[in-house]
Design a protein around this motif. Structure first.
Motif, PDB file in Angstrom:
ATOM      1  N   ASN A 112       0.873  -1.174   0.000  1.00  0.00           N
ATOM      2  CA  ASN A 112       0.000   0.000   0.000  1.00  0.00           C
ATOM      3  C   ASN A 112       0.915   1.230   0.000  1.00  0.00           C
ATOM      4  O   ASN A 112       1.760   1.394   0.883  1.00  0.00           O
ATOM      5  CB  ASN A 112      -0.892  -0.032   1.253  1.00  0.00           C
ATOM      6  N   HIS A 113       0.738   2.083  -0.993  1.00  0.00           N
ATOM      7  CA  HIS A 113       1.600   3.260  -1.172  1.00  0.00           C
ATOM      8  C   HIS A 113       1.676   4.113   0.112  1.00  0.00           C
ATOM      9  O   HIS A 113       2.760   4.594   0.484  1.00  0.00           O
ATOM     10  CB  HIS A 113       1.031   4.086  -2.333  1.00  0.00           C
ATOM     11  N   MET A 114       0.532   4.285   0.791  1.00  0.00           N
ATOM     12  CA  MET A 114       0.508   5.138   1.982  1.00  0.00           C
ATOM     13  C   MET A 114       1.281   4.495   3.139  1.00  0.00           C
ATOM     14  O   MET A 114       1.941   5.182   3.917  1.00  0.00           O
ATOM     15  CB  MET A 114      -0.932   5.465   2.402  1.00  0.00           C
ATOM     16  N   GLY A 116       3.784   2.589   2.605  1.00  0.00           N
ATOM     17  CA  GLY A 116       5.163   2.781   2.167  1.00  0.00           C
ATOM     18  C   GLY A 116       5.698   4.125   2.645  1.00  0.00           C
ATOM     19  O   GLY A 116       6.810   4.218   3.164  1.00  0.00           O
ATOM     20  N   HIS A 117       4.890   5.186   2.509  1.00  0.00           N
ATOM     21  CA  HIS A 117       5.345   6.509   2.972  1.00  0.00           C
ATOM     22  C   HIS A 117       5.728   6.447   4.457  1.00  0.00           C
ATOM     23  O   HIS A 117       6.757   6.995   4.874  1.00  0.00           O
ATOM     24  CB  HIS A 117       4.238   7.550   2.770  1.00  0.00           C
ATOM     25  N   VAL A 118       4.913   5.780   5.265  1.00  0.00           N
ATOM     26  CA  VAL A 118       5.202   5.684   6.709  1.00  0.00           C
ATOM     27  C   VAL A 118       6.493   4.887   6.932  1.00  0.00           C
ATOM     28  O   VAL A 118       7.370   5.282   7.714  1.00  0.00           O
ATOM     29  CB  VAL A 118       4.033   5.003   7.465  1.00  0.00           C
ATOM     30  N   VAL A 161       1.238  13.245   4.637  1.00  0.00           N
ATOM     31  CA  VAL A 161       0.669  14.351   3.860  1.00  0.00           C
ATOM     32  C   VAL A 161       1.203  14.296   2.435  1.00  0.00           C
ATOM     33  O   VAL A 161       2.385  14.516   2.213  1.00  0.00           O
ATOM     34  CB  VAL A 161       0.996  15.720   4.515  1.00  0.00           C
ATOM     35  N   SER A 162       0.306  13.988   1.493  1.00  0.00           N
ATOM     36  CA  SER A 162       0.764  13.865   0.102  1.00  0.00           C
ATOM     37  C   SER A 162      -0.185  14.611  -0.823  1.00  0.00           C
ATOM     38  O   SER A 162      -1.043  15.376  -0.363  1.00  0.00           O
ATOM     39  CB  SER A 162       0.856  12.385  -0.272  1.00  0.00           C
ATOM     40  N   GLY A 163      -0.041  14.362  -2.121  1.00  0.00           N
ATOM     41  CA  GLY A 163      -0.898  15.044  -3.086  1.00  0.00           C
ATOM     42  C   GLY A 163      -2.328  14.523  -3.073  1.00  0.00           C
ATOM     43  O   GLY A 163      -3.253  15.232  -3.442  1.00  0.00           O
ATOM     44  N   THR A 328       8.909  12.633  -1.100  1.00  0.00           N
ATOM     45  CA  THR A 328       8.061  12.487  -2.290  1.00  0.00           C
ATOM     46  C   THR A 328       8.173  11.042  -2.793  1.00  0.00           C
ATOM     47  O   THR A 328       8.976  10.251  -2.297  1.00  0.00           O
ATOM     48  CB  THR A 328       8.496  13.487  -3.381  1.00  0.00           C
ATOM     49  N   ASP A 329       7.349  10.705  -3.783  1.00  0.00           N
ATOM     50  CA  ASP A 329       7.233   9.308  -4.197  1.00  0.00           C
ATOM     51  C   ASP A 329       8.569   8.713  -4.625  1.00  0.00           C
ATOM     52  O   ASP A 329       9.336   9.333  -5.359  1.00  0.00           O
ATOM     53  CB  ASP A 329       6.206   9.192  -5.331  1.00  0.00           C
ATOM     54  N   ASN A 330       8.802   7.503  -4.161  1.00  0.00           N
ATOM     55  CA  ASN A 330      10.049   6.794  -4.450  1.00  0.00           C
ATOM     56  C   ASN A 330       9.793   5.302  -4.304  1.00  0.00           C
ATOM     57  O   ASN A 330       8.762   4.906  -3.751  1.00  0.00           O
ATOM     58  CB  ASN A 330      11.144   7.256  -3.477  1.00  0.00           C
TER      59      ASN A 330
HETATM   60 ZN    ZN Z   1       2.948   9.386  -2.380  1.00  0.00          ZN
END
Ligand code: ZN
Ligand code: KG4
Length: 360
Positions: A112-114, A116-118, A161-163, A328-330
């Motif tokens: 899950n992308h979110m 992943g951010h965490v 907090v993302s787009g 940012t996305d990676n």
């Molecule tokens: Zn993102």
């Protein structure tokens, strides 16, 4: 010592085509190809994003292997972003990951992308590790190192907090996370991007507003903060009030934006940050948690980073701010999530499909 685990991470949920190779939790490579084509249109055009992913993904994955200095045969698993995101963009990464895993006969891991951010907070890099010699650094050999990285301890709170999202996440373990507050409409990143568009600034507006805000007075103008129950957010009213504010001022002075751009950016940014920090503080008090992290594209914002550091002083928070490359996305964040899922043998079937909306 147990055998190392090599993971390839693939990210294609929006407008960055990215691949990253990890050895356990250490990043060996992190390649990102941004898609400039969207700048012409003032926002991401989904169809163009899918095509650009298709054009770039092989080059990006090849570059990730080259930089990591390992061969594909050494891979233990492939982790990919399943969602949330643009469906056509996701399809490229998911299909690529499925084909490659099938060809190499190794497991697939959905991320899950979110989340992943965490989990970007758990990435180790050569900079975090003091190696006894250059060869160890080259190969991220953990036996020979002194670890300087301090991780948030569980449970902690992460403001993501993302787009597309704004969430306060209660993180109980690497893979045990719960959303305790989120936006009811626009995301914080959208508030920046749409605000920039109203002012006639190019996409993505966040980084530019950040830059101009440094030159302006955050108290020059007052924008309303939405009052929303609980730990949720709302940013669509801010956008509307900015629209009317600009319209009214431009009526009297056509050069108003040009003359006051820095002050408008600073005031808009400080309103967004105040809202975010206010809710984060409420969450911290309610749950009695002092380990606080931020993640996602907007966590690159210098005002938000400063505001969090101020809370460290004022409230005694232990704050965790990601390195810029992981805001940012990676794909490194996808690979680290893949690593923790690999340890739990949490594998995905070949029949898996992407999800534009995805809960966790
Ligand atoms: Zn993102
Ligand atoms: O996490 P991300 O790269 O992609 C999504 O998952 O959406 O976040 C992109 C968002 C955009 O809205 C962009 O304007 C915002 O992050 N952003 C920033 C900054 N850098 C990126 N917003 C404010 N200040 C920044 N420095």
């Amino acid at each position: 010592m147990s055998k190392p685990v090599y993971i390839l991470g693939i990210e294609s949920s929006c407008d960055e085509t990215a691949a990253s190779v990890f050895r356990d939790d250490c990043m060996l490579s992190n390649i990102i190809a941004s898609q400039d084509v969207h700048k012409l249109y003032g926002g991401v055009v989904p169809e163009l994003a899918s095509r650009a992913h298709q054009q770039k993904i092989i080059l990006v994955v090849d570059a990730a292997f080259k930089k990591a200095n390992i061969s594909k045969d050494q891979l233990n698993a492939i982790a990919f972003t399943r969602g949330p995101g643009l469906i056509g963009a996701l399809l490229v990464g998911v299909s690529f990951a499925k084909s490659m895993a099938l060809a190499l006969d190794i497991p697939l891991i959905e991320v899950n992308h979110m989340q992943g951010h965490v989990l970007a907070h758990f990435i180790r890099t050569n900079d975090d590790l003091r190696f006894t010699n250059a060869a160890d650094a080259e190969h991220n050999r953990k036996s020979e190192i002194v670890d300087r990285k301090s991780f948030p301890s569980f449970p902690f709170l992460c403001l993501t907090v993302s787009g597309g999202h704004t969430q306060i996440v209660l993180v109980k373990d690497h893979l045990d996370m719960h959303i305790i507050g989120e936006t009811l409409d626009d995301a914080a990143g959208e508030a920046f991007d749409k605000g920039a568009k109203i002012m006639g600034l190019p996409y993505p507006g966040g980084p530019l507003i950040d830059k101009l805000a440094k030159l302006g007075n955050p108290k020059a103008f007052k924008f309303p903060q939405a009052s929303v129950d609980g730990l949720n957010f709302s940013f669509s009213g801010l956008k509307t009030s900015l629209l009317y504010f600009i319209r009214d001022h431009v009526k009297n002075d056509p050069d108003f934006i040009e003359k006051r751009k820095n002050d408008i950016c600073a005031s808009l940014q400080s309103t967004i940050i105040e809202t975010l920090i206010y809710k984060l503080k409420q969450a911290s008090v309610q749950l009695n948690i002092n380990d606080i992290a931020i993640a996602g594209g907007v966590s690159a914002n210098s005002g938000l980073r400063d505001a969090l550091m101020a809370m460290k002083e004022k409230e005694g928070w232990n704050v965790f701010i990601p390195a810029f490359e992981f805001c940012t996305d990676n794909a490194a964040m996808i690979a680290i999530a893949g690593y923790y899922k690999f340890l739990k043998k949490d594998f995905a079937p070949q029949s898996i499909t992407p999800l534009a909306r995805m809960e966790f």
